[in-house]
Design an enzyme around this catalytic site. Structure first.
Site, PDB file in Angstrom:
ATOM      1  N   GLY A  97       0.780  -1.242   0.000  1.00 38.03           N
ATOM      2  CA  GLY A  97       0.000   0.000   0.000  1.00 38.03           C
ATOM      3  C   GLY A  97       0.808   1.288   0.000  1.00 38.03           C
ATOM      4  O   GLY A  97       0.290   2.338   0.362  1.00 38.03           O
ATOM      5  N   LYS A  98       2.067   1.240  -0.450  1.00 35.30           N
ATOM      6  CA  LYS A  98       2.872   2.471  -0.486  1.00 35.30           C
ATOM      7  C   LYS A  98       2.292   3.474  -1.485  1.00 35.30           C
ATOM      8  O   LYS A  98       2.051   4.631  -1.141  1.00 35.30           O
ATOM      9  CB  LYS A  98       4.324   2.155  -0.878  1.00 35.30           C
ATOM     10  CG  LYS A  98       5.050   1.264   0.099  1.00 35.30           C
ATOM     11  CD  LYS A  98       6.457   0.943  -0.370  1.00 35.30           C
ATOM     12  CE  LYS A  98       6.534   0.173  -1.660  1.00 35.30           C
ATOM     13  NZ  LYS A  98       5.967  -1.182  -1.637  1.00 35.30           N
ATOM     14  N   SER A  99       2.064   3.002  -2.719  1.00 34.92           N
ATOM     15  CA  SER A  99       1.536   3.910  -3.747  1.00 34.92           C
ATOM     16  C   SER A  99       0.134   4.378  -3.373  1.00 34.92           C
ATOM     17  O   SER A  99      -0.226   5.526  -3.609  1.00 34.92           O
ATOM     18  CB  SER A  99       1.494   3.224  -5.110  1.00 34.92           C
ATOM     19  OG  SER A  99       2.758   2.738  -5.426  1.00 34.92           O
ATOM     20  N   TYR A 100      -0.640   3.473  -2.783  1.00 38.25           N
ATOM     21  CA  TYR A 100      -1.996   3.852  -2.359  1.00 38.25           C
ATOM     22  C   TYR A 100      -1.932   4.972  -1.320  1.00 38.25           C
ATOM     23  O   TYR A 100      -2.660   5.945  -1.382  1.00 38.25           O
ATOM     24  CB  TYR A 100      -2.706   2.625  -1.783  1.00 38.25           C
ATOM     25  CG  TYR A 100      -4.129   2.902  -1.355  1.00 38.25           C
ATOM     26  CD1 TYR A 100      -5.168   2.909  -2.278  1.00 38.25           C
ATOM     27  CD2 TYR A 100      -4.424   3.185  -0.023  1.00 38.25           C
ATOM     28  CE1 TYR A 100      -6.469   3.193  -1.885  1.00 38.25           C
ATOM     29  CE2 TYR A 100      -5.714   3.466   0.372  1.00 38.25           C
ATOM     30  CZ  TYR A 100      -6.729   3.460  -0.561  1.00 38.25           C
ATOM     31  OH  TYR A 100      -8.020   3.749  -0.168  1.00 38.25           O
ATOM     32  N   ASP A 258       7.774   7.580  -2.892  1.00 37.86           N
ATOM     33  CA  ASP A 258       7.141   6.260  -2.948  1.00 37.86           C
ATOM     34  C   ASP A 258       8.246   5.263  -3.294  1.00 37.86           C
ATOM     35  O   ASP A 258       8.703   5.205  -4.431  1.00 37.86           O
ATOM     36  CB  ASP A 258       6.061   6.309  -4.046  1.00 37.86           C
ATOM     37  CG  ASP A 258       5.317   4.991  -4.196  1.00 37.86           C
ATOM     38  OD1 ASP A 258       5.563   4.077  -3.403  1.00 37.86           O
ATOM     39  OD2 ASP A 258       4.482   4.901  -5.121  1.00 37.86           O
ATOM     40  N   GLY A 261       9.258  -1.815  -3.754  1.00 36.59           N
ATOM     41  CA  GLY A 261       9.020  -2.884  -2.765  1.00 36.59           C
ATOM     42  C   GLY A 261      10.300  -3.320  -2.071  1.00 36.59           C
ATOM     43  O   GLY A 261      11.337  -3.468  -2.698  1.00 36.59           O
TER      44      GLY A 261
HETATM   45  N1  LIG Z   1      -5.624   0.990   2.436  1.00 35.51           N
HETATM   46  C1  LIG Z   1      -6.045   0.500   1.266  1.00 35.51           C
HETATM   47  N2  LIG Z   1      -7.358   0.512   0.945  1.00 35.51           N
HETATM   48  C2  LIG Z   1      -7.776   0.023  -0.239  1.00 35.51           C
HETATM   49  N3  LIG Z   1      -6.967  -0.515  -1.175  1.00 35.51           N
HETATM   50  C3  LIG Z   1      -5.663  -0.548  -0.905  1.00 35.51           C
HETATM   51  C4  LIG Z   1      -5.123  -0.030   0.323  1.00 35.51           C
HETATM   52  N4  LIG Z   1      -3.780  -0.205   0.307  1.00 35.51           N
HETATM   53  C5  LIG Z   1      -3.494  -0.793  -0.879  1.00 35.51           C
HETATM   54  N5  LIG Z   1      -4.623  -1.007  -1.593  1.00 35.51           N
HETATM   55  C6  LIG Z   1      -4.689  -1.658  -2.914  1.00 35.51           C
HETATM   56  O1  LIG Z   1      -3.787  -2.767  -2.897  1.00 35.51           O
HETATM   57  C7  LIG Z   1      -3.063  -2.849  -4.130  1.00 35.51           C
HETATM   58  C8  LIG Z   1      -1.540  -2.766  -3.871  1.00 35.51           C
HETATM   59  O2  LIG Z   1      -1.251  -1.487  -3.272  1.00 35.51           O
HETATM   60  P1  LIG Z   1      -0.073  -0.554  -3.777  1.00 35.51           P
HETATM   61  O3  LIG Z   1       0.088  -0.607  -5.254  1.00 35.51           O
HETATM   62  O4  LIG Z   1      -0.264   0.767  -3.144  1.00 35.51           O
HETATM   63  O5  LIG Z   1       1.164  -1.307  -3.136  1.00 35.51           O
HETATM   64  P2  LIG Z   1       2.689  -0.864  -3.175  1.00 35.51           P
HETATM   65  O6  LIG Z   1       3.223  -1.117  -1.814  1.00 35.51           O
HETATM   66  O7  LIG Z   1       2.825   0.508  -3.711  1.00 35.51           O
HETATM   67  O8  LIG Z   1       3.303  -1.886  -4.205  1.00 35.51           O
HETATM   68  P3  LIG Z   1       4.626  -1.697  -5.112  1.00 35.51           P
HETATM   69  O9  LIG Z   1       5.805  -1.878  -4.236  1.00 35.51           O
HETATM   70  O10 LIG Z   1       4.517  -2.798  -6.090  1.00 35.51           O
HETATM   71  O11 LIG Z   1       4.566  -0.352  -5.726  1.00 35.51           O
HETATM   72  C9  LIG Z   1      -3.580  -1.712  -5.014  1.00 35.51           C
HETATM   73  O12 LIG Z   1      -4.572  -2.199  -5.860  1.00 35.51           O
HETATM   74  C10 LIG Z   1      -4.167  -0.730  -4.020  1.00 35.51           C
HETATM   75  O13 LIG Z   1      -5.193   0.025  -4.595  1.00 35.51           O
END
Ligand SMILES: Nc1ncnc2c1ncn2[C@@H]1O[C@H](COP(=O)(O)OP(=O)(O)OP(=O)(O)O)[C@@H](O)[C@H]1O
Length: 399
Positions: A97-100, A258, A261
């Site tokens: 959920g970093k990008s989120y 951001d 991973g």
């Molecule tokens: N708190 C949240 N509520 C709803 N959906 C979420 C939440 N956190 C993450 N998600 C969903 O989970 C999925 C993975 O999240 P995200 O892409 O933010 O992860 P990340 O840590 O950025 O991954 P990466 O390292 O690959 O960039 C996405 O589809 C995102 O929309």
């Protein structure tokens, strides 16, 4: 990291893997009977400044994107208006959920399809759009009363395989492989990085969207829409106003980061090019870990004046990421680290490693100062001194 400055928080995203569990302020609990080693100690306790639980919208503990902004983002906006540098970076394994947290779902919609863009919900936008919106809403409020004038510039870059790429410059041969250099006063910067003057939030939104489309993404075993690069969105915010009839100007730099991973390459089933990406991403993150450890040691040393001082070298220059973020790590910045973790028990090992990493980071002490013109500062201090002496004189005359 501390302040003087830094806040550390972690957030838990909804599961996309197996079991769902929660987190309290200081505890992550993975139930007995979950997958993994049955002899393993199941409960670990950590203490952070904040914890946000967003795994279940129906839970009474559920924290929305708006609440995260109110708790952390409003302070970033405030710091910018006060003339401090600020930095927020999100750290955690792929898919946690970093990008989120940083950008929200809008960016992912971009990667997926045009239709997803239409279905993007305003409530899902993350810290970066909300901080930019917050800045402009306060600028509008302030300029209504003609109290100050402002200049806001943004840039957006990614670090991919240790190369810096401009996400906002189109049709230019200088987009890839930009050089990082160090200015004697202003610190590290990226040579030839494009900077874009923005007048309102709409301008920022356009640039953010363009940059997000340009970001390198690739599918991995862990997350279909996985970002394999580190992305840094920077706002340079200049404010000119009159303070006690003296013209003054403050400049603050806000880095919103951001990270890619944090998992080991082998955990994602990565091979070939992907493994190379994993290796380089790890190089940046390993260096970030080393920098955090060195700074934590320094802070502990400083807290104990009787102890023999250790020679600690902080290896900022060992990776592009840490070199560029030098000021944000143990320097002149109010820095927030957000550790994102998955609620799935299958991620126990990565979750624990993220929490330990974050636990170390919270020992760092930054030294933020207001970035203003040195002469204006001197004159203001001298005026304050004159006022203080006049008061003393007046008190003396009364005796
Ligand atoms: N708190 C949240 N509520 C709803 N959906 C979420 C939440 N956190 C993450 N998600 C969903 O989970 C999925 C993975 O999240 P995200 O892409 O933010 O992860 P990340 O840590 O950025 O991954 P990466 O390292 O690959 O960039 C996405 O589809 C995102 O929309």
């Amino acid at each position: 990291m501390k302040e003087e400055t830094s806040v550390l928080e972690f957030s838990v995203r909804p599961p996309n893997l197996t079991a769902l569990e929660g987190a309290s302020l200081t505890m992550i609990y993975i139930p007995e009977g979950g997958t993994g080693d049955s002899g393993r100690e199941r409960t670990k306790t950590f203490t952070y400044d904040f914890s946000f639980y967003s795994a279940d919208t129906k839970s009474p503990d559920y924290v929305s994107q708006e609440m995260v902004f109110k708790t952390l983002g409003t302070d970033v906006v405030k710091s910018a208006f006060e003339g401090y540098n600020a930095c927020v970076f999100a750290y955690g394994q792929t898919g946690s959920g970093k990008s989120y947290t940083m950008m929200g779902n809008s960016s992912h919609s971009m990667y997926k399809s045009e239709a997803s863009i239409i279905s993007f919900q305003r409530g899902d936008s993350g810290l970066i759009p909300r901080i930019c919106e917050g800045l402009f809403s306060r600028i509008n409020e302030t300029t209504k009363w003609d109290e100050a004038s402002f200049r806001t510039e943004v840039s957006y870059l990614e670090i991919y395989n240790e190369h810096v790429r401009d996400l906002l410059r189109r049709k230019s041969s200088k987009t890839f492989n930009l050089r990082v250099r160090e200015h004697p006063k202003e610190g590290p910067y990226v040579e030839d990085l494009s900077k874009h003057l923005v007048q309102n939030y709409g301008d920022v939104e356009e640039l953010m969207d363009a940059g997000n489309i340009n970001r390198t993404t690739a599918a991995t075993g862990m997350n279909d829409v996985s970002s394999r690069s580190h992305a840094i969105f920077t706002i340079k915010f200049t404010q000119a106003k009159f303070d006690s009839e003296m013209p003054c100007e403050t400049v603050s730099k806000i880095h919103l980061v951001d990270l890619a991973g944090s998992e080991r390459a082998d955990a994602t089933g990565a091979t070939g090019v992907r493994l190379k990406e994993g290796g380089n991403i790890n190089k940046s993150l390993v260096t970030l870990g080393n920098v955090i450890s060195a700074l934590a040691d320094l802070s502990q040393d400083a807290a104990n004046p009787l102890a023999k001082k250790k020679q600690v070298f902080v290896p900022y220059r060992d990776s592009v990421l840490t070199w560029l973020l030098k000021d944000s790590l143990g320097g002149n910045s109010k820095t927030i680290m957000i550790a994102t973790i998955s609620p799935a028990d299958v991620n126990y090992g990565e979750t624990l490693s993220t929490l330990r990493y974050a636990n170390r980071a919270k020992n760092i002490i930054n030294k933020p100062t207001i970035n203003e013109d040195a002469n204006v500062k001197l004159i203001r201090e001298l005026r304050a001194e004159i006022a203080r002496l006049k008061t003393l004189l007046a008190q003396g005359n009364q005796i």
